[in-house]
Each structure stands twice: as structure tokens, then as C-alpha cells.
Design a protein around this motif. Structure first.
Motif: not given
Length: 379
Positions: A121-122, A295-298, A301-302, A307-310
Motif C-alpha cells: 500500500a505504501w 495518508g492521501t500523499k503516501l 492502494t485505492p 475485503p476490497n484489498i483481498v
């Protein structure tokens, strides 16, 4: 053999506890001590520092609690030096445990890190940084191993601990009866988190949203499975100001969740647990303005919901920061409760999450990996 555990949050406390119970089954004379909470203590780990004092998230929140976090780190470093454990197991709580692992490594103590930083993610460069201070990274998502393999950092996929953990004691019919819930009327779960700052920022908006849902669906029932790390007094502070009847239930989260037709939940491990029970949900989260901006800068992942990430797609609605309003939250819950086709589609997608995570066995795999590092087990 002596293992020092370091877990800084509610989910880490549970993961470490389950791992130690498995260790005791395989090696009854093994000794566990360290930083953690009630679950670890119940499992037989000697708690030297209660992690409930430092369970915070976000840059601003960490700064506010920095003196106590620093005190906890100093104490744990002293434990490493005085106890000379055969193995240090760092469970999640990334930045704190990175510093502790680096200290232990300098003293020649073996380090097993459980739950990888979200390098996908970052800050993927952390793979090398962590690789320099650990002997093994145990990851809980299958797609994480490639990041460590690429940098030749020892890594093992052990499975996600929630797959084993998420098992209600009752079937749904018995659970409804046990909690005194009416299956003919909608049931909505409120999961505002396991940290005090999450309760403060999320519970008021959840209660306001619940009020709007109840206005549209009179007779709707609301349940709140209370996290071990949250005091009765903190919950009562907010519940007493709400005209809604909310049933608070302790120590039975999965039985409660399986009764729900929809759940409002904070981001985190809870979203995965709800997914494994295939209950439609909406994810809501708020951070301090500065933490959110950072967080928006670093973050690359959308999605923030596991569950969405998986699944790599936005199946669950995420209401973050300025979108985390009672209006938006109630609208999504109302849709889940009234649009059967939509709710069924959500359940079908959530079924794929479990398929992706596999058969489980994470806690036992962790125990075996620890014994392997202690030369007490050969795979």
C-alpha cells in the motif's frame, strides 16, 4: 525455551494468544512473557506491560501518546537485555516493533515478525529496512510474499489467523434466541473499533446513522459487540446520550455478527471477520486531518477495507473522513436492508474473500515456525 512477545493492539493481542496456545500444545514447557493484553494473559503469557495504554492509530494520536509509547519501548528493550529470550516475536504494531527488533538484533536475539507492514500500500522500501532487523517475516496474505522474495528477505506465508478464529459458538437461530433478537425485524451491528480514539470519532456518527435507519425502518434492532479493550464507561458516555436502544454484548462478536443483516464497521481486522461470516457491511473511518492528509500523499492502494484489498475491487462501500457522515452511512445500511438483490450480491462477493484466504491454520503455522527457528522442529 523463552519467548518474548510484543503486541501493541487488540488484534495483535489475540494473534499472539492463539499462537502461544498452539505452542503450548506442541511444547508444554515453553515460557512466554512480554507486552500485550487480556487475551495473552489468559493464554498463559506473563504480561509485563499492558498494551491497552498505547493502542492508538494515526500520526497526531501517536504524538499525543508518545511519552507512554517511549516508556513501553524502554521497558521492552530492558526485558530483551535482562531476560535474553531465545526468540522475540513482534506482532504487528509496526514502528514500535521495528525499533524493538533492531535493538534485539544488535544483542544477537532471533526475531520473528508476525504481520507484515502494508508494503503493497505504501513505502515498499520498508521491505529492505525490516529485512535488516529480522530473521523471518511471517505474512498473513498470500500476495505479500513476492515483495520479500524480490529482496531476498526470509518470508513465510502462514495464513490469516481470522480464518481459524471466526467461528460462532451457536448457529444463527440459537444465537438470535440467546440474545433475545427478533429475526422478523432488521438487525444492524455497530462495530466502532477496539481503540478509545476510534470510539470517540466513530460511535457518535454510527449512532446518528442508526437513528436515521430506525426512522425509516421502525422496529430495527441495534447490537454492539464490545471489544475487550474498550471500557463500559467509555461506551456508556456515548450510548447514554442516544435515544436508541442498543444491545451491548461482550465476548461473543462472531455470534452477534452472524445475527446481523447489515453492519457498520471501522476499518481493520473486523472487516475481514465480517466478510468471513458473509454479512453485508459498510466501512467507515475518520482520522485527524493531518493524518488523513499524510495518508492521501503516501498510500498507493485505492482501498482501505481488507475485503476490497483481498479481492482487488471495491465490493464494500468505504466512507472515509469527510464522507463519513450519518447521512451517507444510513443510506448504505438502508439500501442493504431494503434491496435484496444488492445484499445478495454483497454476500456472494464476500464468499470469494474466504476462498482467497485459503484453509487457515495460521496460529499453528506460526507456532511451528517459531519452533523451527528455535531448532525444536524440522519441517
Amino acid at each position: 525455551m523463552k519467548i518474548l512477545f510484543s503486541a501493541g493492539e487488540s488484534s495483535g493481542d489475540q494473534h499472539a494468544a492463539n499462537m502461544f496456545l498452539e505452542l503450548r500444545e506442541l511444547q508444554p514447557d515453553i515460557i512466554g512473557m512480554g507486552m500485550g493484553g487480556a487475551k495473552m494473559a489468559q493464554a498463559g503469557i506473563d504480561i509485563r506491560y499492558d498494551s491497552g495504554n498505547i493502542a492508538v492509530i494515526g500520526v497526531v494520536e501517536v504524538i499525543k501518546h508518545y511519552p507512554e509509547i517511549r516508556r513501553a519501548l524502554t521497558l521492552m528493550q530492558q526485558l530483551v537485555a535482562s531476560e535474553r529470550p531465545d526468540l522475540l516475536v513482534c506482532v504487528d504494531y509496526k514502528e514500535f516493533n521495528f525499533k524493538l527488533a533492531r535493538y534485539a538484533k544488535k544483542l544477537g536475539i532471533k526475531v520473528l515478525f508476525y504481520v507484515s507492514p502494508q508494503v503493497w500500500a505504501w513505502r515498499p522500501g520498508r521491505v529492505k529496512t525490516y529485512g535488516a532487523v529480522i530473521d523471518m517475516m511471517a505474512v498473513i496474505f498470500p500476495f505479500e510474499t513476492v515483495y520479500y522474495d524480490a529482496e531476498k528477505v526470509p518470508v513465510r506465508y502462514v495464513g490469516h489467523p481470522s480464518v481459524d478464529k471466526v467461528h460462532p459458538r451457536f448457529n444463527q437461530t440459537d444465537a438470535l434466541l440467546h440474545f433475545g433478537l427478533d429475526k422478523t425485524k432488521p438487525i444492524v451491528g455497530l462495530l466502532p473499533g477496539s481503540r478509545a480514539n476510534e470510539i470517540k470519532s466513530l460511535l457518535p456518527v454510527m449512532l446518528a446513522a442508526a437513528g436515521k435507519v430506525e426512522a425509516g425502518l421502525p422496529g430495527c434492532q441495534f447490537v454492539l459487540p464490545q471489544a475487550d479493550s474498550i471500557s463500559d464507561a467509555l461506551l456508556e458516555e456515548y450510548l447514554s446520550e442516544s435515544p436508541l436502544a442498543v444491545t451491548v454484548i461482550k465476548n461473543q462478536p462472531y455470534d452477534v455478527i452472524q445475527c446481523c443483516d447489515s453492519v457498520m464497521t471501522s476499518s481493520g481486522t473486523a472487516t475481514l471477520e465480517i466478510a468471513l461470516l458473509k454479512v453485508p457491511m459498510v466501512i467507515v473511518y475518520k482520522l485527524s486531518p493531518f493524518t488523513y492528509w499524510l495518508g492521501t500523499k503516501l498510500v498507493k492502494t485505492p482501498y482501505i477495507g481488507l475485503p476490497n484489498i483481498v479481492l482487488g475491487k471495491g465490493i464494500i462501500k468505504e466512507l472515509i473522513q469527510h464522507e463519513a457522515t450519518a447521512e451517507n452511512l444510513s443510506a448504505e445500511v438502508f439500501r442493504i436492508l431494503t434491496d435484496k438483490a444488492y445484499a445478495d450480491e454483497l454476500r456472494e462477493n464476500l464468499g470469494q474473500v474466504k476462498q482467497q484466504l485459503g484453509q487457515g491454520g495460521g496460529s499453528k503455522n506460526m507456532a511451528l515456525l517459531a519452533l523451527e527457528m528455535l531448532s525444536l522442529y524440522k519441517p
